[in-house]
Enzyme design. Structure first.
Site, PDB file in Angstrom:
ATOM      1  N   HIS A   1     -10.777  -2.486  11.284  1.00 25.58           N
ATOM      2  CA  HIS A   1      -9.673  -3.331  10.822  1.00 25.58           C
ATOM      3  C   HIS A   1      -9.494  -4.460  11.833  1.00 25.58           C
ATOM      4  CE1 HIS A   1      -5.197  -3.369   9.336  1.00 25.58           C
ATOM      5  NE2 HIS A   1      -5.934  -4.203   8.664  1.00 25.58           N
TER       6      HIS A   1
ATOM      7  N   PHE B   1       1.378 -17.571  19.289  1.00 27.48           N
ATOM      8  CA  PHE B   1       0.661 -18.552  18.462  1.00 27.48           C
ATOM      9  C   PHE B   1      -0.463 -19.237  19.260  1.00 27.48           C
ATOM     10  CE2 PHE B   1       4.843 -17.925  16.498  1.00 27.48           C
ATOM     11  CZ  PHE B   1       4.407 -17.440  15.270  1.00 27.48           C
TER      12      PHE B   1
ATOM     13  N   ASP C   1      -9.488  -9.858   8.681  1.00 34.77           N
ATOM     14  CA  ASP C   1      -8.975  -8.502   8.416  1.00 34.77           C
ATOM     15  C   ASP C   1      -9.972  -7.374   8.692  1.00 34.77           C
ATOM     16  OD1 ASP C   1      -6.794  -6.864   7.511  1.00 34.77           O
ATOM     17  OD2 ASP C   1      -7.837  -6.564   5.620  1.00 34.77           O
TER      18      ASP C   1
ATOM     19  N   ARG D   1       0.846  -1.195   0.000  1.00 35.86           N
ATOM     20  CA  ARG D   1       0.000   0.000   0.000  1.00 35.86           C
ATOM     21  C   ARG D   1       0.882   1.246   0.000  1.00 35.86           C
ATOM     22  NH1 ARG D   1      -1.738   0.673   4.405  1.00 35.86           N
ATOM     23  NH2 ARG D   1      -1.187  -1.189   5.543  1.00 35.86           N
TER      24      ARG D   1
ATOM     25  N   ASN E   1       6.280  -8.665   1.880  1.00 33.69           N
ATOM     26  CA  ASN E   1       4.833  -8.429   1.808  1.00 33.69           C
ATOM     27  C   ASN E   1       4.192  -9.250   0.684  1.00 33.69           C
ATOM     28  OD1 ASN E   1       2.430  -7.172   2.756  1.00 33.69           O
ATOM     29  ND2 ASN E   1       2.515  -5.691   1.062  1.00 33.69           N
TER      30      ASN E   1
ATOM     31  N   CYS F   1       0.555  -7.944  11.614  1.00 35.16           N
ATOM     32  CA  CYS F   1       0.857  -8.164  13.041  1.00 35.16           C
ATOM     33  C   CYS F   1       0.161  -9.414  13.563  1.00 35.16           C
ATOM     34  CB  CYS F   1       0.434  -6.958  13.875  1.00 35.16           C
ATOM     35  SG  CYS F   1       1.509  -5.539  13.685  1.00 35.16           S
ATOM     36  N   GLY F   2      -0.237 -10.312  12.668  1.00 32.45           N
ATOM     37  CA  GLY F   2      -0.725 -11.616  13.129  1.00 32.45           C
ATOM     38  C   GLY F   2      -2.228 -11.768  13.231  1.00 32.45           C
TER      39      GLY F   2
ATOM     40  N   LYS G   1      -9.701  -2.392   1.344  1.00 34.01           N
ATOM     41  CA  LYS G   1      -9.381  -1.253   2.218  1.00 34.01           C
ATOM     42  C   LYS G   1     -10.166   0.003   1.820  1.00 34.01           C
ATOM     43  CE  LYS G   1      -6.283  -3.679   4.331  1.00 34.01           C
ATOM     44  NZ  LYS G   1      -6.534  -4.154   5.693  1.00 34.01           N
TER      45      LYS G   1
ATOM     46  N   GLU H   1      -0.650 -20.566  22.056  1.00 41.71           N
ATOM     47  CA  GLU H   1      -0.738 -20.238  23.491  1.00 41.71           C
ATOM     48  C   GLU H   1      -1.545 -18.953  23.724  1.00 41.71           C
ATOM     49  OE1 GLU H   1      -0.014 -22.535  25.344  1.00 41.71           O
ATOM     50  OE2 GLU H   1       1.573 -23.713  24.382  1.00 41.71           O
TER      51      GLU H   1
ATOM     52  N   SER I   1      -1.533  -3.857  10.201  1.00 42.13           N
ATOM     53  CA  SER I   1      -1.216  -4.770   9.110  1.00 42.13           C
ATOM     54  C   SER I   1       0.021  -5.598   9.442  1.00 42.13           C
ATOM     55  CB  SER I   1      -0.935  -3.966   7.840  1.00 42.13           C
ATOM     56  OG  SER I   1      -2.000  -3.082   7.600  1.00 42.13           O
TER      57      SER I   1
ATOM     58  N   TYR J   1      -1.400  -3.476  -6.805  1.00 42.77           N
ATOM     59  CA  TYR J   1      -1.269  -4.144  -5.494  1.00 42.77           C
ATOM     60  C   TYR J   1      -2.633  -4.204  -4.771  1.00 42.77           C
ATOM     61  CZ  TYR J   1      -0.354  -5.140  -0.671  1.00 42.77           C
ATOM     62  OH  TYR J   1      -0.425  -5.705   0.584  1.00 42.77           O
TER      63      TYR J   1
ATOM     64  N   ARG K   1       1.902 -12.073  -0.917  1.00 41.10           N
ATOM     65  CA  ARG K   1       0.547 -12.354  -0.437  1.00 41.10           C
ATOM     66  C   ARG K   1      -0.043 -13.607  -1.057  1.00 41.10           C
ATOM     67  NH1 ARG K   1      -1.894  -8.576   3.309  1.00 41.10           N
ATOM     68  NH2 ARG K   1      -0.317  -6.981   3.586  1.00 41.10           N
TER      69      ARG K   1
HETATM   70  C1  OXD Z   1      -3.219  -4.641   5.166  1.00 37.73           C
HETATM   71  C2  OXD Z   1      -3.854  -5.814   4.538  1.00 37.73           C
HETATM   72  O1  OXD Z   1      -2.300  -4.063   4.575  1.00 37.73           O
HETATM   73  O2  OXD Z   1      -4.744  -6.400   5.162  1.00 37.73           O
HETATM   74  O3  OXD Z   1      -3.638  -4.290   6.264  1.00 37.73           O
HETATM   75  O4  OXD Z   1      -3.513  -6.157   3.399  1.00 37.73           O
HETATM   76 MN    MN Z   2      -5.319  -5.380   6.941  1.00 38.95          MN
END
Ligand code: OXD
Ligand code: MN
Length: 585
Positions: free
Chosen positions: A228, A493, A277, A71, A367, A252-253, A208, A495, A250, A199, A369
Site C-alpha cells: 500500500h 505539504f 496508492d 470500505r 470520503n 493520510c496524504g 484493493k 516542505e 488510507s 464503493y 472520491r
Molecule cells: C483506501 C483507498 O481506502 O486507497 O486506502 O481508497
Molecule cells: Mn489506499
C-alpha cells in the site's frame, strides 16, 4: 461463437452467467466509444449527472447510496483453507461455506441487468511484473471506473490469452443492503467475490482486492512485495532522479506526497508521480528493488484538495473525471470542503439543498472520491509505463500520530526497518466505515489489505534481505505532530521535500544523524531548514524522542506482535527486544 481463446475464462463466464442469470452479457474492449456509451446510459438512468461541461469537460457526478460510501472492513474476508493462514489480522471464513453463503446471494442477482466482462491488467501491459484479472460486474459505474483505473479491455484480454492465467473477480451491487454485503477473497483459488456494494474499494476489484489482498498472497510465494505505497520520483537540480516508495494508511496524504509541489526555496527540484496508492516491488538482477504502479488512475479523496494543498491533483480532476459523493454549486461545478475556490455549495452529496456552506453540510462526504486518469497529472512520470519498473532507493513508512513519532527517523538496518513498518500505528480515517480518529496498529499500512497472516507477512519482508543485496533505506515519517492546542508542528505539504532529501542523503551517506534507541534522527543542521518558517522549539520537538513515551510504545508494539503467537518470526522479536533494551539503557 466464443469470446476468447482461453477456455478456462470462457467456461468461468458461462458458470457465472448460469448462476447470476443476466439479461445480457457484454465483453468490454476498453475503447473510448464503449466508455462514452456507458456514460450516456448512466446519464439517461440517473446513475451519473453531468457537471458544468465548460468548467469541467467530461466530468460527471455519481451519488452513491448513502449507506455505501467506504470500505467495509467488518464484511471483508480472507477465505483460506485454514484459519491460521488468514491470521488474526483478517476475518476468516472457511472457503466452502463462504462460497455457499455468497453464491446464494449471487443466484439470479443479475436478472434484468447486463453482465459486463472486464479483462484488466494491473501494471504496464508489457511488464513481466504485471498481473491480469477479469472482473465480472453488473455495474456500469464499476466498468467506467475500471477503464480509468486499469489497463482494461482487449489489450488485457490478449495478455491473458497469451499467459493463460488471471484472477477471477465476481461483483454485483446486489440490493446495496449493508446486511447483505460481503467482500470475500479466496487467495488459494486466486479469486474474489464481492456482493452488495458499489464503493470503489469494495467494487473495483482490481484495486484493493486484487492488487493488494490477492497479490500480497501471490507475492509471498513468488518472492516479491505487493504494498500500500505511493511511488514518486525526486529529481535534483542537476537532473538526477531517485525513486521513493512510501506507505501510509488510507486518507493520510499519499496522493499529496506523490504529487508534491516543491516550495519556493527549492527551485530546480522536481517531484514526479509513478503511483499514489499501490506498489509492486521485485528484486532486480542488480540486487535493487524495482517498483511498478499496478494502477493507471487515481481514486483519491476529494475534500481538502485545493490549488494550495495539491495543485497537481486539482489539475488532474478538471477534466474526464468521475466525482463520487461531492456537493454541487449553483453553476453545477463540483464542490467539496477545502476546495478554496470561493464557490458556495447549493446541493450536498446526498442531493439535498444547502443554503450555506454549513447548512445541511458537509457538502462533500469526507470520503468522497475522484476517479481520474494518471496521465492528466501535470507531474505524471512516463516511467509509470516502464516495464522494468523504477529502482527504489528509500522506503518510507508513516502514520497520523499527534504525539510520539518524530518528523523522520531511519531504521538501523533492514530487519529493524521491518520492525518499524510492523510497529506502525495511525489514527483511523473516513476511508473505512467505523470510528474516525482512534489510534490503531496498521503494520506497513496493510492492516485492511494483507491477504494472509501478518506473522508470515513480516517473515516474508524479513526474507527480502536474502533475495536482494542492495535494499532501500527504511525510514519512518510523521507529518501530523501537534501541540496540546492541536496546532500542527510541521508545515507539511511541499516542505516535506526537505524530509525526502534527508532520507536520500542518508542513503548516500551524506547526511548526519543522531543515533537513538529507535533509529537515526536528523541533527538540527542536517535537515535543510533554510527559508522555512518554523519555530526553534517546534523543530526541536519533532526532531527528538521522549524515552518514556517510547518505552510505552515499544511495550505496546511488543504486545501487538506477540498476539501473532508462535508464527511471529523470532528475528522480529529480537528486533523489538533490542529497541526495548536500548530504551532502558
Ligand atoms: C483506501 C483507498 O481506502 O486507497 O486506502 O481508497
Ligand atoms: Mn489506499
Amino acid at each position: 461463437m466464443s469470446n476468447t481463446s482461453n477456455t478456462a475464462l470462457e467456461q468461468w463466464i458461462k458458470e457465472v452467467a448460469e448462476l447470476t442469470k443476466p439479461d445480457r452479457i457484454v465483453w468490454c474492449n476498453g475503447s473510448q466509444d464503449e466508455y462514452q456509451g456507458l456514460v450516456d446510459e448512466m446519464l439517461a438512468n440517473g446513475t451519473l449527472s453531468k457537471l458544468n461541461q465548460d468548467d469541467y469537460p467530461n466530468c460527471y457526478l455519481h451519488r452513491s447510496d448513502p449507506r455505501d460510501v467506504a470500505r467495509v472492513e467488518g464484511a471483508t474476508m480472507i477465505c483460506t483453507k485454514t484459519e491460521i493462514d488468514a491470521g488474526p489480522n483478517n476475518i476468516w471464513m472457511e472457503p466452502t461455506a463462504a462460497h455457499e453463503k455468497i453464491d446464494a446471494m449471487f443466484d439470479g442477482c443479475m436478472q434484468g441487468r447486463t453482465m459486463y466482462v472486464v479483462p484488466y491488467c494491473m501494471g504496464p501491459i508489457a511488464s513481466p511484473l504485471s498481473r491480469c484479472g477479469v472482473e465480472v460486474t453488473d455495474s456500469p459505474y464499476v466498468v467506467a471506473n475500471m477503464k480509468i483505473m486499469t489497463r482494461m479491455g482487449q489489450s488485457a484480454l490478449n495478455r491473458i490469452e497469451k499467459e493463460g492465467n488471471f484472477v477471477k473477480g465476481l461483483h454485483s451491487t446486489g440490493e446495496l443492503d449493508p446486511d447483505r454485503r460481503f467482500i470475500m477473497h479466496f487467495p488459494e483459488e486466486l479469486s474474489i467475490k464481492s456482493y452488495g456494494s458499489g464503493y470503489g474499494g469494495n467494487a473495483l476489484l482490481g484495486k484493493k482486492c486484487h492488487a493488494l489482498r490477492i497479490a500480497s498472497y501471490q507475492a509471498r510465494s513468488e518472492g516479491w512485495l505487493a504494498e500500500h505505497m505511493l511511488i514518486l520520483g525526486l529529481t535534483n537540480p542537476e537532473g538526477v532522479t531517485r525513486y521513493v516508495a512510501a506507505a501510509f494508511p488510507s486518507a493520510c496524504g499519499k496522493t499529496n506526497l506523490a504529487m508534491l509541489v516543491p516550495p519556493e526555496s527549492h527551485k530546480g527540484w522536481k517531484v514526479s508521480t509513478i503511483g499514489d496508492d499501490i506498489a509492486w516491488l521485485q528484486p532486480g538482477k542488480d540486487g535493487k528493488l524495482y517498483a511498478i504502479n499496478p494502477e493507471a488512475g487515481f481514486f483519491g479523496v476529494v475534500p481538502g484538495t485545493s490549488p494550495k494543498t495539491n495543485y497537481n491533483a486539482y489539475k488532474s480532476i478538471e477534466q474526464d473525471t468521475i466525482f463520487t459523493n461531492v456537493g454541487v454549486t449553483a453553476d453545477n461545478n463540483p464542490y467539496w470542503e477545502g476546495k478554496e475556490s470561493g464557490e458556495t455549495p447549493v446541493i450536498n452529496w446526498k442531493g439535498e439543498p444547502m443554503t450555506s456552506e454549513t447548512d445541511n453540510g458537509p457538502a462533500a462526504h469526507p470520503n468522497s472520491r475522484f476517479t481520474a486518469h494518471a496521465t492528466y497529472n501535470p507531474v505524471y512520470s512516463p516511467e509509470s509505463e516502464n516495464p522494468g519498473g523504477v529502482p527504489i532507493d528509500a522506503i518510507i513508512f508513516g502514520g497520523r500520530r499527534r504525539e510520539l513519532a518524530p518528523l523522520i527517523y531511519e531504521a538501523k538496518d533492514w530487519a529493524h526497518g521491518v520492525l518499524v513498518g510492523a510497529g506502525m500505528a495511525s489514527e483511523t480515517t473516513a476511508a473505512a466505515t467505523g470510528q474516525v480518529g482512534v489510534v490503531r496498529r496498521d503494520p506497513m499500512a496493510m492492516k485492511p489489505f494483507c491477504g494472509y497472516n501478518f506473522a508470515d507477512y513480516f517473515g516474508h519482508w524479513l526474507s527480502m534481505s536474502e533475495k536482494s543485496d542492495n535494499l532501500p533505506g527504511v525510514f519512518h515519517v510523521n507529518w501530523f505532530r501537534r501541540d496540546e492546542d492541536g496546532r500542527f508542528l510541521w508545515p507539511g505539504f511541499g516542505e516535506n521535500l526537505r524530509v525526502l532529501r534527508w532520507a536520500l542523503d542518508r542513503v548516500d551517506g551524506k547526511a548526519d544523524a543522531v543515533e537513538t534507541a529507535i533509529g537515526y534522527l536528523p541533527t538540527a543542521e542536517s535537515l535543510d531548514t533554510n527559508d522555512l518558517d518554523i519555530a526553534a522549539d517546534d523543530l526541536e520537538a519533532i526532531l527528538s524522542i521522549d524515552k518514556n513515551q517510547w518505552a510505552a510504545e515499544m511495550q505496546a508494539v511488543g504486545e501487538y506482535l506477540e498476539s501473532y503467537g508462535e508464527r511471529l518470526p523470532a528475528a522480529l522479536r529480537d528486533e523489538y527486544k533490542k529497541v526495548q533494551a536500548a530504551l532502558a539503557a
